[in-house]
Design a protein around this motif. Structure first.
Motif, PDB file in Angstrom:
ATOM      1  N   LEU A 250       0.822  -1.209   0.000  1.00 43.05           N
ATOM      2  CA  LEU A 250       0.000   0.000   0.000  1.00 43.05           C
ATOM      3  C   LEU A 250       0.858   1.261   0.000  1.00 43.05           C
ATOM      4  O   LEU A 250       0.472   2.280  -0.589  1.00 43.05           O
ATOM      5  CB  LEU A 250      -0.918   0.018   1.228  1.00 43.05           C
ATOM      6  CG  LEU A 250      -1.897  -1.142   1.403  1.00 43.05           C
ATOM      7  CD1 LEU A 250      -2.721  -0.937   2.670  1.00 43.05           C
ATOM      8  CD2 LEU A 250      -2.806  -1.257   0.193  1.00 43.05           C
ATOM      9  N   ASP A 311      -3.016   9.546  -2.571  1.00 38.19           N
ATOM     10  CA  ASP A 311      -1.617   9.796  -2.914  1.00 38.19           C
ATOM     11  C   ASP A 311      -0.961  10.811  -1.984  1.00 38.19           C
ATOM     12  O   ASP A 311       0.067  11.392  -2.335  1.00 38.19           O
ATOM     13  CB  ASP A 311      -1.514  10.299  -4.359  1.00 38.19           C
ATOM     14  CG  ASP A 311      -1.944   9.238  -5.369  1.00 38.19           C
ATOM     15  OD1 ASP A 311      -1.793   8.048  -5.060  1.00 38.19           O
ATOM     16  OD2 ASP A 311      -2.436   9.610  -6.449  1.00 38.19           O
ATOM     17  N   LEU A 373      -7.183  -6.658  -1.191  1.00 33.29           N
ATOM     18  CA  LEU A 373      -6.356  -5.773  -2.002  1.00 33.29           C
ATOM     19  C   LEU A 373      -6.518  -6.079  -3.474  1.00 33.29           C
ATOM     20  O   LEU A 373      -6.667  -5.164  -4.307  1.00 33.29           O
ATOM     21  CB  LEU A 373      -4.893  -5.913  -1.580  1.00 33.29           C
ATOM     22  CG  LEU A 373      -3.870  -5.116  -2.384  1.00 33.29           C
ATOM     23  CD1 LEU A 373      -4.129  -3.624  -2.275  1.00 33.29           C
ATOM     24  CD2 LEU A 373      -2.440  -5.446  -1.928  1.00 33.29           C
ATOM     25  N   GLN A 374      -6.509  -7.367  -3.825  1.00 34.32           N
ATOM     26  CA  GLN A 374      -6.622  -7.756  -5.220  1.00 34.32           C
ATOM     27  C   GLN A 374      -8.004  -7.447  -5.789  1.00 34.32           C
ATOM     28  O   GLN A 374      -8.131  -7.019  -6.940  1.00 34.32           O
ATOM     29  CB  GLN A 374      -6.338  -9.252  -5.361  1.00 34.32           C
ATOM     30  CG  GLN A 374      -6.395  -9.755  -6.801  1.00 34.32           C
ATOM     31  CD  GLN A 374      -6.004 -11.228  -6.906  1.00 34.32           C
ATOM     32  OE1 GLN A 374      -5.318 -11.747  -6.044  1.00 34.32           O
ATOM     33  NE2 GLN A 374      -6.447 -11.883  -7.960  1.00 34.32           N
ATOM     34  N   TRP A 376     -10.541  -5.248  -4.495  1.00 35.22           N
ATOM     35  CA  TRP A 376     -11.183  -3.933  -4.340  1.00 35.22           C
ATOM     36  C   TRP A 376     -10.203  -2.770  -4.268  1.00 35.22           C
ATOM     37  O   TRP A 376     -10.618  -1.628  -4.087  1.00 35.22           O
ATOM     38  CB  TRP A 376     -12.068  -3.936  -3.091  1.00 35.22           C
ATOM     39  CG  TRP A 376     -13.244  -4.847  -3.254  1.00 35.22           C
ATOM     40  CD1 TRP A 376     -14.365  -4.637  -4.010  1.00 35.22           C
ATOM     41  CD2 TRP A 376     -13.408  -6.129  -2.651  1.00 35.22           C
ATOM     42  NE1 TRP A 376     -15.211  -5.700  -3.912  1.00 35.22           N
ATOM     43  CE2 TRP A 376     -14.667  -6.638  -3.083  1.00 35.22           C
ATOM     44  CE3 TRP A 376     -12.643  -6.900  -1.781  1.00 35.22           C
ATOM     45  CZ2 TRP A 376     -15.133  -7.882  -2.684  1.00 35.22           C
ATOM     46  CZ3 TRP A 376     -13.116  -8.134  -1.382  1.00 35.22           C
ATOM     47  CH2 TRP A 376     -14.342  -8.614  -1.830  1.00 35.22           C
ATOM     48  N   GLY A 377      -8.914  -3.015  -4.367  1.00 35.69           N
ATOM     49  CA  GLY A 377      -7.972  -1.918  -4.442  1.00 35.69           C
ATOM     50  C   GLY A 377      -7.364  -1.539  -3.103  1.00 35.69           C
ATOM     51  O   GLY A 377      -7.648  -2.137  -2.059  1.00 35.69           O
ATOM     52  N   ALA A 378      -6.533  -0.483  -3.143  1.00 38.44           N
ATOM     53  CA  ALA A 378      -5.681  -0.144  -2.005  1.00 38.44           C
ATOM     54  C   ALA A 378      -6.455   0.322  -0.775  1.00 38.44           C
ATOM     55  O   ALA A 378      -5.970   0.186   0.349  1.00 38.44           O
ATOM     56  CB  ALA A 378      -4.693   0.941  -2.424  1.00 38.44           C
TER      57      ALA A 378
END
Length: 403
Positions: A250, A311, A373-374, A376-378
């Motif tokens: 992450l 970010d 994580l794979q 639905w994302g970070a």
């Protein structure tokens, strides 16, 4: 005439020895599996899922064994059991390093499971608890800081040795010193008790006052306070183990690999700080379940920042700090809660069963959070961890009201 200087209370020397045991145990059995996965995948080409299954076996088998630890201590003594545990840690590390077939990897997992069961949290409490009553929180916090140091010291040591000698020889470089040091350490510091030396806990001149609380009635599983304690910390450790597994992934896209590594070290440093502060504050009378719930909510706040950071490096680092401050207390708080709520003769059995439940949950953390994580994302892993930690806080407080 000058008064003779009072000798240092031996209990603090026992704490230092337990600290070293924790470094070795966590370095091989808790932080080591991620190294084993990477090294075996690179050397043997085995699928990560196959190696991860062996790691899950390691944690599940250890959870089954640890329930027997209080009985083993009574039958064989702390010295013999600790020596056996550290020898198993060493032999298991060597077996992981020399595994050339999947069945050998599974056998190695069972050996490290034995070592982990005999030298992890329940064992550290058994080493330290007889020496302290009023200052047990501070003593356990110092001993359990060895768990965090195991990650600080062993992770780069594993990496350097594997790069220099390969995984098989590196495992021997780890195993042989641990076996030799553990054999000497156990005989030197864990043979005596305060009673055999004519001492009282905390180095006091009089024995501690008996605790007025009566023993809870019935088997542990039928006690509401035990169910709340075990479930709360199982949920918290599931969240913690799972998020730590994916945290580097992450952080790296925003901070870079070097920055992510430094952030992981920051989390470990915060774990030591948080555990030390709580260990010093709790003897002042702070309710231990309330402290545990606050710790879960602190980590939940950190996870919320991680989920919302996107970010933004500053938000990511703030999330790492808040999450890290609570990491260490998930090890040191259950013994302190058990000390306050059960008679001394029941504490070891309570902790053994709590540990077994915890490991049955967090063994599946890496797979669960990796899938999140794979899929639905970070933002998904920290959001899942936040929900689990909030639930853990509520469960722990509910047990306080029903006790």
């Amino acid at each position: 005439m000058a008064r003779p200087r009072k000798a240092m209370f031996r209990g603090w020397q026992v704490v230092a020895a337990a600290f070293v045991v924790a470094i070795c145990s966590w370095g091989i059995n808790f932080y080591g599996p991620s190294v084993y996965l990477h090294a075996l995948q690179a050397r043997e080409g085995w699928p990560p899922a196959l190696i991860a299954a062996a790691i899950t076996l390691h944690f599940l088998a250890s959870g089954a064994i640890v329930t027997r630890l209080p009985g083993l201590h009574r039958r064989f003594g702390l010295v013999a059991v600790t020596r056996a545990g550290l020898l198993a840690c060493a032999a298991g590390a060597a077996a992981w390093g020399h595994a050339a077939a999947p069945w050998q990897m599974a056998a190695a997992a069972l050996v490290t499971a034995l070592g982990w069961a005999l030298t992890s949290g329940v064992a550290i409490n058994a080493m330290v608890a007889p020496w302290f009553d009023r200052r047990r929180g501070a003593a356990l916090s110092m001993a359990f800081n060895g768990a965090s140091m195991g990650g600080v010291l062993f992770a780069p040591l594993w990496a350097a040795l594997i790069a220099a000698f390969g995984f098989a020889r590196a495992s021997l470089c780890i195993a042989l010193p641990v076996a030799a040091l553990g054999w000497w350490l156990a005989g030197q510091w864990f043979r005596d008790t305060p009673a055999t030396l004519g001492l009282y806990p905390d180095g006091a001149d009089t024995p501690p006052a008996p605790r007025p609380a009566a023993a809870p009635a019935g088997p542990l599983w039928r006690q509401a306070r035990f169910r709340s304690l075990s479930l709360a910390f199982a949920l918290g450790l599931l969240a913690q183990m799972g998020l730590l597994t994916v945290l580097f992934s992450l952080l790296a896209p925003v901070l870079g690999e070097a920055g992510a590594g430094l952030a992981m070290s920051l989390a470990t440093g915060c774990a030591i700080l948080g555990r030390t502060v709580v260990g010093l504050v709790l003897p002042a009378g702070l309710d231990r379940r309330l402290a545990g719930s606050a710790n879960f909510l602190l980590q939940a706040a950190g996870c919320a920042l991680l989920a919302a950071a996107g970010d933004a490096p500053a938000l990511l680092l703030a999330g790492v700090v808040l999450f890290g401050l609570g990491i260490g207390n998930l090890l040191s708080l259950p013994p302190l809660i058990a000390q306050a709520e059960w008679p001394p003769e029941q504490v070891s059995a309570v902790l053994a069963l709590v540990t077994a439940v915890n490991q049955a949950f967090y063994a599946f953390g890496p797979a669960l959070f990796g899938a999140a994580l794979q899929g639905w994302g970070a933002a998904a892993p920290p959001a899942l961890a936040m929900a689990l930690q909030a639930a853990a806080a509520g469960v722990l407080l509910r047990g306080q009201r029903r006790a």
